[in-house]
Scaffold this motif. Structure first.
Motif, PDB file in Angstrom:
ATOM      1  N   ALA A  35       0.823  -1.204   0.000  1.00 52.00           N
ATOM      2  CA  ALA A  35       0.000   0.000   0.000  1.00 52.00           C
ATOM      3  C   ALA A  35       0.857   1.253   0.000  1.00 52.00           C
ATOM      4  O   ALA A  35       2.064   1.208   0.253  1.00 52.00           O
ATOM      5  N   TRP A  36       0.176   2.358  -0.281  1.00 52.54           N
ATOM      6  CA  TRP A  36       0.772   3.682  -0.167  1.00 52.54           C
ATOM      7  C   TRP A  36      -0.064   4.515   0.798  1.00 52.54           C
ATOM      8  O   TRP A  36      -1.304   4.509   0.736  1.00 52.54           O
ATOM      9  N   PHE A  37       0.628   5.191   1.679  1.00 49.78           N
ATOM     10  CA  PHE A  37       0.030   6.161   2.585  1.00 49.78           C
ATOM     11  C   PHE A  37       0.762   7.481   2.367  1.00 49.78           C
ATOM     12  O   PHE A  37       1.833   7.520   1.756  1.00 49.78           O
ATOM     13  N   ARG A  38       0.183   8.562   2.880  1.00 51.02           N
ATOM     14  CA  ARG A  38       0.867   9.849   2.781  1.00 51.02           C
ATOM     15  C   ARG A  38       0.629  10.651   4.051  1.00 51.02           C
ATOM     16  O   ARG A  38      -0.344  10.429   4.771  1.00 51.02           O
ATOM     17  N   GLN A  39       1.547  11.583   4.285  1.00 52.03           N
ATOM     18  CA  GLN A  39       1.470  12.361   5.521  1.00 52.03           C
ATOM     19  C   GLN A  39       2.065  13.741   5.304  1.00 52.03           C
ATOM     20  O   GLN A  39       3.169  13.883   4.759  1.00 52.03           O
ATOM     21  N   ALA A  40       1.327  14.746   5.732  1.00 49.94           N
ATOM     22  CA  ALA A  40       1.804  16.124   5.720  1.00 49.94           C
ATOM     23  C   ALA A  40       2.274  16.486   7.124  1.00 49.94           C
ATOM     24  O   ALA A  40       1.824  15.883   8.103  1.00 49.94           O
ATOM     25  N   PRO A  41       3.172  17.456   7.254  1.00 51.11           N
ATOM     26  CA  PRO A  41       3.652  17.864   8.582  1.00 51.11           C
ATOM     27  C   PRO A  41       2.494  18.246   9.496  1.00 51.11           C
ATOM     28  O   PRO A  41       1.602  19.007   9.118  1.00 51.11           O
ATOM     29  N   GLY A  42       2.475  17.690  10.685  1.00 44.03           N
ATOM     30  CA  GLY A  42       1.453  18.014  11.656  1.00 44.03           C
ATOM     31  C   GLY A  42       0.133  17.310  11.455  1.00 44.03           C
ATOM     32  O   GLY A  42      -0.817  17.549  12.215  1.00 44.03           O
ATOM     33  N   LYS A  43       0.061  16.459  10.462  1.00 51.22           N
ATOM     34  CA  LYS A  43      -1.180  15.741  10.193  1.00 51.22           C
ATOM     35  C   LYS A  43      -0.968  14.242  10.342  1.00 51.22           C
ATOM     36  O   LYS A  43       0.147  13.752  10.324  1.00 51.22           O
ATOM     37  N   GLU A  44      -2.074  13.527  10.464  1.00 48.50           N
ATOM     38  CA  GLU A  44      -1.997  12.080  10.576  1.00 48.50           C
ATOM     39  C   GLU A  44      -1.712  11.456   9.201  1.00 48.50           C
ATOM     40  O   GLU A  44      -2.094  12.001   8.169  1.00 48.50           O
ATOM     41  N   ARG A  45      -1.065  10.321   9.264  1.00 50.87           N
ATOM     42  CA  ARG A  45      -0.808   9.576   8.032  1.00 50.87           C
ATOM     43  C   ARG A  45      -2.137   9.051   7.508  1.00 50.87           C
ATOM     44  O   ARG A  45      -2.969   8.542   8.269  1.00 50.87           O
ATOM     45  N   GLU A  46      -2.336   9.155   6.206  1.00 53.45           N
ATOM     46  CA  GLU A  46      -3.609   8.731   5.623  1.00 53.45           C
ATOM     47  C   GLU A  46      -3.406   7.747   4.488  1.00 53.45           C
ATOM     48  O   GLU A  46      -2.393   7.777   3.776  1.00 53.45           O
ATOM     49  N   PHE A  47      -4.376   6.912   4.321  1.00 49.60           N
ATOM     50  CA  PHE A  47      -4.363   5.889   3.279  1.00 49.60           C
ATOM     51  C   PHE A  47      -4.523   6.522   1.900  1.00 49.60           C
ATOM     52  O   PHE A  47      -5.324   7.456   1.713  1.00 49.60           O
ATOM     53  N   VAL A  48      -3.782   5.999   0.938  1.00 50.59           N
ATOM     54  CA  VAL A  48      -3.891   6.451  -0.437  1.00 50.59           C
ATOM     55  C   VAL A  48      -4.413   5.332  -1.345  1.00 50.59           C
ATOM     56  O   VAL A  48      -5.418   5.500  -2.026  1.00 50.59           O
ATOM     57  N   ALA A  49      -3.712   4.207  -1.344  1.00 55.18           N
ATOM     58  CA  ALA A  49      -4.094   3.105  -2.225  1.00 55.18           C
ATOM     59  C   ALA A  49      -3.446   1.815  -1.738  1.00 55.18           C
ATOM     60  O   ALA A  49      -2.423   1.848  -1.055  1.00 55.18           O
ATOM     61  N   ALA A  50      -4.060   0.691  -2.095  1.00 53.74           N
ATOM     62  CA  ALA A  50      -3.520  -0.613  -1.720  1.00 53.74           C
ATOM     63  C   ALA A  50      -3.809  -1.623  -2.807  1.00 53.74           C
ATOM     64  O   ALA A  50      -4.774  -1.480  -3.576  1.00 53.74           O
ATOM     65  N   ILE A  51      -2.983  -2.640  -2.847  1.00 50.95           N
ATOM     66  CA  ILE A  51      -3.173  -3.727  -3.801  1.00 50.95           C
ATOM     67  C   ILE A  51      -2.932  -5.026  -3.046  1.00 50.95           C
ATOM     68  O   ILE A  51      -2.012  -5.151  -2.239  1.00 50.95           O
ATOM     69  N   HIS A  52      -3.792  -5.984  -3.334  1.00 51.05           N
ATOM     70  CA  HIS A  52      -3.854  -7.165  -2.477  1.00 51.05           C
ATOM     71  C   HIS A  52      -3.726  -8.443  -3.286  1.00 51.05           C
ATOM     72  O   HIS A  52      -4.184  -8.510  -4.426  1.00 51.05           O
ATOM     73  N   ARG A  53      -3.065  -9.435  -2.697  1.00 50.25           N
ATOM     74  CA  ARG A  53      -3.065 -10.795  -3.206  1.00 50.25           C
ATOM     75  C   ARG A  53      -2.776 -10.896  -4.697  1.00 50.25           C
ATOM     76  O   ARG A  53      -3.663 -11.116  -5.514  1.00 50.25           O
ATOM     77  N   ARG A  54      -1.520 -10.687  -4.992  1.00 50.58           N
ATOM     78  CA  ARG A  54      -1.025 -10.859  -6.364  1.00 50.58           C
ATOM     79  C   ARG A  54      -1.626  -9.855  -7.345  1.00 50.58           C
ATOM     80  O   ARG A  54      -1.566 -10.048  -8.552  1.00 50.58           O
ATOM     81  N   GLY A  55      -2.252  -8.794  -6.837  1.00 48.21           N
ATOM     82  CA  GLY A  55      -2.783  -7.768  -7.707  1.00 48.21           C
ATOM     83  C   GLY A  55      -4.218  -7.983  -8.133  1.00 48.21           C
ATOM     84  O   GLY A  55      -4.710  -7.287  -9.008  1.00 48.21           O
ATOM     85  N   ARG A  56      -4.898  -8.907  -7.483  1.00 53.55           N
ATOM     86  CA  ARG A  56      -6.277  -9.195  -7.885  1.00 53.55           C
ATOM     87  C   ARG A  56      -7.250  -8.118  -7.430  1.00 53.55           C
ATOM     88  O   ARG A  56      -8.315  -7.945  -8.026  1.00 53.55           O
ATOM     89  N   SER A  57      -6.899  -7.381  -6.376  1.00 52.70           N
ATOM     90  CA  SER A  57      -7.813  -6.365  -5.866  1.00 52.70           C
ATOM     91  C   SER A  57      -7.054  -5.081  -5.580  1.00 52.70           C
ATOM     92  O   SER A  57      -5.940  -5.120  -5.055  1.00 52.70           O
ATOM     93  N   THR A  58      -7.670  -3.956  -5.921  1.00 57.93           N
ATOM     94  CA  THR A  58      -7.086  -2.654  -5.629  1.00 57.93           C
ATOM     95  C   THR A  58      -8.087  -1.792  -4.879  1.00 57.93           C
ATOM     96  O   THR A  58      -9.311  -1.963  -5.027  1.00 57.93           O
ATOM     97  N   TYR A  59      -7.581  -0.877  -4.086  1.00 57.45           N
ATOM     98  CA  TYR A  59      -8.402  -0.037  -3.238  1.00 57.45           C
ATOM     99  C   TYR A  59      -7.815   1.373  -3.265  1.00 57.45           C
ATOM    100  O   TYR A  59      -6.598   1.535  -3.281  1.00 57.45           O
ATOM    101  N   TYR A  60      -8.691   2.380  -3.221  1.00 61.96           N
ATOM    102  CA  TYR A  60      -8.237   3.765  -3.312  1.00 61.96           C
ATOM    103  C   TYR A  60      -8.992   4.647  -2.329  1.00 61.96           C
ATOM    104  O   TYR A  60     -10.181   4.443  -2.062  1.00 61.96           O
ATOM    105  N   ALA A  61      -8.301   5.663  -1.847  1.00 63.07           N
ATOM    106  CA  ALA A  61      -8.971   6.719  -1.107  1.00 63.07           C
ATOM    107  C   ALA A  61      -9.829   7.515  -2.084  1.00 63.07           C
ATOM    108  O   ALA A  61      -9.483   7.657  -3.260  1.00 63.07           O
ATOM    109  N   THR A  62     -10.926   8.032  -1.582  1.00 64.45           N
ATOM    110  CA  THR A  62     -11.846   8.785  -2.434  1.00 64.45           C
ATOM    111  C   THR A  62     -11.147   9.960  -3.111  1.00 64.45           C
ATOM    112  O   THR A  62     -11.420  10.263  -4.277  1.00 64.45           O
TER     113      THR A  62
END
Length: 126
Positions: A35-62
């Motif tokens: 997965a990829w997450f991102r974080q700005a100074p002073g903010k919480e780390r947030e989810f960006v995107a993920a890929i699961h199980r050999r690439g069969r499923s992908t997920y994205y932040a809105t």
């Protein structure tokens, strides 16, 4: 020893594109999640995107759906994040994460990942 090494960050103008890469070494995550997450100074780390199980499923932040694409090359134990139509709100440090046992319902959760990279800075200028 497991290591995740990100690359591809940089400075780009609004509307531009960047491609991040993350190479995992020390073990394979073919059957797990990356997965990829991102974080700005002073903010919480947030989810960006993920890929699961050999690439069969992908997920994205809105906020990135339709602009970012996550993919993986299992032979290279590498995950990519293609980022298009970037805007200044995408300016953050981007972190790669991986885990061999992440479950689908928790794939966007920080605590699901045991392994993290050092981060790569992405700066989008207006």
């Amino acid at each position: 020893q497991v290591q995740l090494a990100e690359s591809g960050g940089g400075v780009v103008q609004a509307g531009g594109s960047l491609r991040l890469s993350c190479v995992a070494s020390g073990r394979s995550f073919v059957d797990g999640g990356m997965a990829w997450f991102r974080q700005a100074p002073g903010k919480e780390r947030e989810f960006v995107a993920a890929i699961h199980r050999r690439g069969r499923s992908t997920y994205y932040a809105t906020s990135v759906k339709g602009r970012f694409t996550i993919s993986r090359d299992n032979a290279k134990n590498t995950v990519y994040l293609q980022m298009n139509s970037l805007n200044p709100e995408d300016t953050d440090v981007y972190y790669c994460a991986a885990d061999g046992g992440v479950i689908t319902s928790q794939i966007a959760t920080i605590a699901s990942y045991d392994y993290w990279g050092q981060g790569t800075q992405v700066t989008v200028s207006s």
